[in-house]
Design an enzyme around this catalytic site. Structure first.
Site, PDB file in Angstrom:
ATOM      1  N   LEU A   1       0.753  -1.007   0.030  1.00  0.00           N
ATOM      2  CA  LEU A   1      -0.056   0.002  -0.217  1.00  0.00           C
ATOM      3  C   LEU A   1       0.790   1.223  -0.078  1.00  0.00           C
ATOM      4  CD1 LEU A   1      -2.607  -0.960   2.845  1.00  0.00           C
ATOM      5  CD2 LEU A   1      -3.120  -0.243   0.367  1.00  0.00           C
TER       6      LEU A   1
ATOM      7  N   SER B   1       2.257  -1.333  -7.281  1.00  0.00           N
ATOM      8  CA  SER B   1       1.737  -2.615  -8.001  1.00  0.00           C
ATOM      9  C   SER B   1       0.580  -3.583  -7.286  1.00  0.00           C
ATOM     10  CB  SER B   1       2.943  -3.420  -8.329  1.00  0.00           C
ATOM     11  OG  SER B   1       3.820  -3.474  -7.228  1.00  0.00           O
TER      12      SER B   1
ATOM     13  N   SER C   1       3.333   2.069   3.203  1.00  0.00           N
ATOM     14  CA  SER C   1       3.554   1.041   3.821  1.00  0.00           C
ATOM     15  C   SER C   1       5.223   0.784   4.148  1.00  0.00           C
ATOM     16  CB  SER C   1       3.363  -0.319   2.794  1.00  0.00           C
ATOM     17  OG  SER C   1       4.015  -0.380   1.500  1.00  0.00           O
ATOM     18  N   GLY C   2       6.065   1.525   3.334  1.00  0.00           N
ATOM     19  CA  GLY C   2       7.378   1.743   3.471  1.00  0.00           C
ATOM     20  C   GLY C   2       8.452   1.183   2.674  1.00  0.00           C
ATOM     21  N   LYS C   3       7.707   0.905   1.296  1.00  0.00           N
ATOM     22  CA  LYS C   3       8.504   0.379   0.546  1.00  0.00           C
ATOM     23  C   LYS C   3       9.798   1.437  -0.114  1.00  0.00           C
ATOM     24  CE  LYS C   3       5.062   0.701  -2.589  1.00  0.00           C
ATOM     25  NZ  LYS C   3       4.117   1.389  -1.559  1.00  0.00           N
ATOM     26  N   SER C   4       9.719   2.689  -0.282  1.00  0.00           N
ATOM     27  CA  SER C   4      10.754   3.465  -0.557  1.00  0.00           C
ATOM     28  C   SER C   4      11.739   3.463   0.386  1.00  0.00           C
ATOM     29  CB  SER C   4      10.379   4.666  -0.779  1.00  0.00           C
ATOM     30  OG  SER C   4       9.449   4.745  -1.741  1.00  0.00           O
TER      31      SER C   4
HETATM   32  S1  ADX Z   1       1.176   1.507  -9.177  1.00  0.00           S
HETATM   33  O1  ADX Z   1      -0.247   1.337  -8.777  1.00  0.00           O
HETATM   34  O2  ADX Z   1       0.898   1.830 -10.679  1.00  0.00           O
HETATM   35  O3  ADX Z   1       2.084   0.457  -9.281  1.00  0.00           O
HETATM   36  P1  ADX Z   1       3.120   3.371  -8.716  1.00  0.00           P
HETATM   37  O4  ADX Z   1       3.721   2.725  -7.404  1.00  0.00           O
HETATM   38  O5  ADX Z   1       3.395   3.688  -9.822  1.00  0.00           O
HETATM   39  O6  ADX Z   1       1.564   2.773  -8.612  1.00  0.00           O
HETATM   40  O7  ADX Z   1       2.714   4.918  -7.970  1.00  0.00           O
HETATM   41  C1  ADX Z   1       2.257   5.056  -6.764  1.00  0.00           C
HETATM   42  C2  ADX Z   1       2.485   6.331  -6.154  1.00  0.00           C
HETATM   43  O8  ADX Z   1       1.725   7.458  -6.884  1.00  0.00           O
HETATM   44  C3  ADX Z   1       2.103   6.503  -4.487  1.00  0.00           C
HETATM   45  O9  ADX Z   1       3.147   6.310  -3.847  1.00  0.00           O
HETATM   46  C4  ADX Z   1       1.508   7.817  -4.743  1.00  0.00           C
HETATM   47  O10 ADX Z   1       2.450   8.780  -4.129  1.00  0.00           O
HETATM   48  C5  ADX Z   1       1.023   8.404  -5.893  1.00  0.00           C
HETATM   49  N1  ADX Z   1      -0.195   8.260  -6.227  1.00  0.00           N
HETATM   50  C6  ADX Z   1      -1.044   9.417  -6.803  1.00  0.00           C
HETATM   51  N2  ADX Z   1      -2.384   8.926  -7.243  1.00  0.00           N
HETATM   52  C7  ADX Z   1      -2.179   7.778  -6.532  1.00  0.00           C
HETATM   53  C8  ADX Z   1      -3.530   6.765  -6.859  1.00  0.00           C
HETATM   54  N3  ADX Z   1      -4.548   7.029  -7.336  1.00  0.00           N
HETATM   55  N4  ADX Z   1      -3.269   5.536  -6.187  1.00  0.00           N
HETATM   56  C9  ADX Z   1      -2.047   5.093  -5.793  1.00  0.00           C
HETATM   57  N5  ADX Z   1      -0.741   5.832  -5.670  1.00  0.00           N
HETATM   58  C10 ADX Z   1      -1.327   7.074  -6.113  1.00  0.00           C
END
Ligand code: ADX
Length: 211
Positions: free
Chosen positions: A34, A107, A37-40
């Site tokens: 989520l 993801s 969650s602490g990934k970065s």
């Molecule tokens: S993914 O779902 O397509 O894998 P990705 O990791 O590239 O997402 O980007 C997520 C990041 O974009 C989050 O850490 C957050 O800062 C930002 N973000 C902006 N809008 C959304 C959204 N609708 N859902 C999730 N993350 C979002």
């Protein structure tokens, strides 16, 4: 496009040449979880530890990549599929050139992650579930996005108005409510060493990962 007219070029310097030079194998460490969650944080601590050991690494971070390579993509399901497909390709190219790619993307969809796994060699894709309850992620809210999403200012926000599908059989599960980010990074290092992707860790470090 007719792929019959594309001829694969074999490199003179092989993956194995590069892995021998680097003294470790190429791999994709895929952090999923989520937002908040602490990934970065874990990705950066892991990279710092690998760097210290002389490993060749790259961090591919969702927020950063969406500023460049994937700046044409939004957060619909199909855009997220393309986001993950592209980054899976990039991570695979890096791993195929002897690097350890550390991927930090929400993801959220299992199918997208599984299709990246399917394109890589067995054992090359290391899925790390960065586990944290939604309540805790909302409490942390490091970028203030949960608050905005709660106010209806962000559409299709993962965890609020778009689903997150937990991995069913990840290689590594981390509980970031119980473990520090440093402990999480050490767990990943210990896994990489146990699979001989990186040289075996000195016992003190390895034991820290298994408290
Ligand atoms: S993914 O779902 O397509 O894998 P990705 O990791 O590239 O997402 O980007 C997520 C990041 O974009 C989050 O850490 C957050 O800062 C930002 N973000 C902006 N809008 C959304 C959204 N609708 N859902 C999730 N993350 C979002």
């Amino acid at each position: 496009m007719n792929k019959n007219h594309l001829i694969f070029q074999s490199p003179v310097i092989s993956r194995e040449n590069k892995e021998q030079k680097n003294r470790h194998q190429g791999a994709v460490v895929w952090l999923t979880g989520l937002p908040g969650s602490g990934k970065s944080t874990i990705a950066n601590l892991l990279e710092a530890a690998l760097f210290k050991k002389g490993c060749q690494t790259i961090i591919l971070d969702g927020d950063n990549i969406r500023h460049g390579l994937n700046s044409d993509l939004g957060f619909s399901r199909s855009d997220r599929a393309e986001n993950i497909r592209r980054i899976g390709e990039v991570a695979g190219l890096m791993a195929g050139n002897g690097l350890i790619s550390i991927v930090s993307f929400v993801s959220p969809f299992r199918k997208h992650r599984d299709s990246v796994r399917a394109k890589l060699r067995p054992g090359e894709f290391i899925e790390v579930f960065v586990g944290c309850s939604l309540a805790e992620c909302q409490k942390r809210d490091p970028k203030g996005l949960y608050k905005k999403a709660g106010l209806g200012k962000i559409k299709e926000f993962t965890g609020i108005t778009s689903p997150y599908e937990k991995p069913l059989r990840p290689e590594i599960v981390l509980d970031t409510e119980r473990l520090s980010a440093g402990q999480c990074a050490v767990r990943i290092l210990a896994y990489l060493a146990s699979k001989k992707i990186i040289p075996v860790l000195r016992s003190r470090m390895a034991s820290k990962g298994h408290k």
